[in-house]
Design an enzyme around this catalytic site. Structure first.
Site, short mmCIF file in Angstrom:
data_model
loop_
_atom_site.label_atom_id
_atom_site.label_comp_id
_atom_site.label_asym_id
_atom_site.label_seq_id
_atom_site.Cartn_x
_atom_site.Cartn_y
_atom_site.Cartn_z
N ARG A 118 -1.66 9.03 30.69
CA ARG A 118 -1.31 10.15 31.55
C ARG A 118 -2.30 11.28 31.31
O ARG A 118 -2.64 11.61 30.18
CB ARG A 118 0.12 10.64 31.28
N ILE A 123 0.85 -1.93 25.84
CA ILE A 123 -0.53 -1.81 26.30
C ILE A 123 -1.46 -1.58 25.12
O ILE A 123 -2.54 -2.18 25.04
CB ILE A 123 -0.66 -0.69 27.35
N HIS A 151 -7.02 6.75 38.88
CA HIS A 151 -5.70 6.23 38.47
C HIS A 151 -5.51 4.82 39.04
O HIS A 151 -4.49 4.50 39.66
CB HIS A 151 -4.57 7.15 38.94
N ASP A 166 1.22 5.62 15.69
CA ASP A 166 2.43 5.59 16.50
C ASP A 166 3.61 5.86 15.58
O ASP A 166 3.97 5.00 14.76
CB ASP A 166 2.60 4.25 17.21
N GLU A 207 -2.41 14.85 39.56
CA GLU A 207 -2.47 13.62 40.36
C GLU A 207 -3.21 13.85 41.68
O GLU A 207 -3.54 12.90 42.38
CB GLU A 207 -1.06 13.10 40.65
N ASP A 228 -9.06 7.35 33.42
CA ASP A 228 -8.45 6.83 34.64
C ASP A 228 -7.44 7.82 35.20
O ASP A 228 -6.95 7.63 36.32
CB ASP A 228 -7.76 5.48 34.36
#
Length: 324
Positions: free
Chosen positions: A240, A160, A289, A179, A269, A264
């Site tokens: 997340r 992504i 989300h 990364d 949750e 998002d």
């Protein structure tokens, strides 16, 4: 053979016709509903499962201890942080995820949030819909910058992250990435500079998050990281919610350490939006989300997650998309 769907109460009655099309031959289905007020019922419903399919309903040690004959847990998502995969492995239970089904949708969503923040869509929407004002003179008191030439910092340069890089480069952005799990050549081949995290935090006009959720990076973005953001960037999170300390983000927004945020995902949750410190801000866009969502991605996710169960139970492990 029995496949148990682990669901939250709000998703218990969702349409599962796609999953049923790929159900192993002769398998029965059941449902385990994760309700914090009735956890024993949730655990009991898992006991006779040969396979469990879960989207986001947690499978912790207690839940896994109730899996008396389960052979596989299939996660209906790319992330599996809500499943104790190490403990499942110790108990002889495989865990698999949908390795890729919504890369394009999530990358598009990240870019949409960036563009909407840069072009001040929340502000204009409020001025039009609430104030009935058709004007741009007030923009003179606000910072509105051309996106071309801005530096985008991508934290997490997997599929992504790389898809976002391609889109950002098409808009003329300079792209850098952090990364620790990839080599510099992977980024360099795309015209992306791989940097250390402090360099990225200090150099980016916009920072977009695409890491997998782990114990190590929970609340990765906090007071310390926000303080290192010299250019007061926009923060985009379509990964997340647990990667951001929301109280610290609210403080950073209040102090101007961060220009704005496109989120998002939130830490929970099932967020308490009525009491959130991040809602009702014109420099914050929150979506529920939904970055992954399209008709195409939903079909792929539902199909692959059930195919993973079928392949594993029928001994075709090499066909499982992502065995984790």
């Amino acid at each position: 053979m029995k496949v148990v769907f682990a669901e939250y109460p709000e998703s218990r009655n969702r349409d599962i016709k796609t999953e049923l099309m790929y159900l192993p031959d002769g398998a029965k289905i059941g449902f385990a509903v994760y309700d914090e007020d009735h956890l024993e019922a949730y655990y009991e419903a898992l006991e006779d499962a040969d396979a469990v399919l879960t989207g986001f309903a947690p499978l912790d040690r207690t839940a896994i201890d109730h899996l008396k004959k389960c052979r596989i847990i299939s996660v209906q998502a790319t992330g599996w942080n809500f499943v104790d995969s190490d403990y499942a492995k110790a108990k002889g239970i495989a865990v698999c995820a949908v390795g890729e089904y919504c890369t394009q949708e999530v990358a598009d969503h990240a870019m949409a949030l960036m563009l909407a923040l840069c072009k001040m869509f929340p502000y204009h929407t409020r001025r039009i819909n609430q104030d009935k004002a058709w004007e741009i003179e007030s923009l003179k008191d606000r910072e509105v910058r051309r996106i071309e030439g801005q530096t985008l910092g991508i934290v997490g340069f997997g599929k992504i992250g790389r898809a976002v890089a391609k889109r950002a480069q098409a808009f003329g952005m300079r792209v850098i990435a952090y990364d620790p799990y990839i080599v510099a050549k992977t980024a360099n081949d795309m015209g992306v500079l791989l940097t250390d995290i402090d360099t990225l935090l200090g150099s980016s006009d916009i920072i977009t998050i695409h890491m997998n959720m782990t114990e190590e990076n929970e609340c990765f973005f906090n007071k310390n990281t926000f303080a290192k953001m010299k250019k007061h960037p926009f923060i985009i999170n379509v990964a997340r919610g647990g990667m951001i300390n929301e109280e610290d983000l609210a403080e950073a927004l209040d102090k101007g350490l961060v220009r704005g945020a496109g989120l998002d995902v939130l830490y929970s949750e099932s967020p308490d939006l009525a009491n959130s410190q991040l809602t009702n801000r014109e420099n914050v866009i929150i979506t529920p989300h939904s970055a992954f969502y399209s008709d195409d991605s939903i079909e792929a996710c539902e199909r692959i997650s059930m195919e993973n169960i079928r392949y594993y139970l029928e001994g075709e492990k090499d066909k499982v998309f992502k065995l984790v």
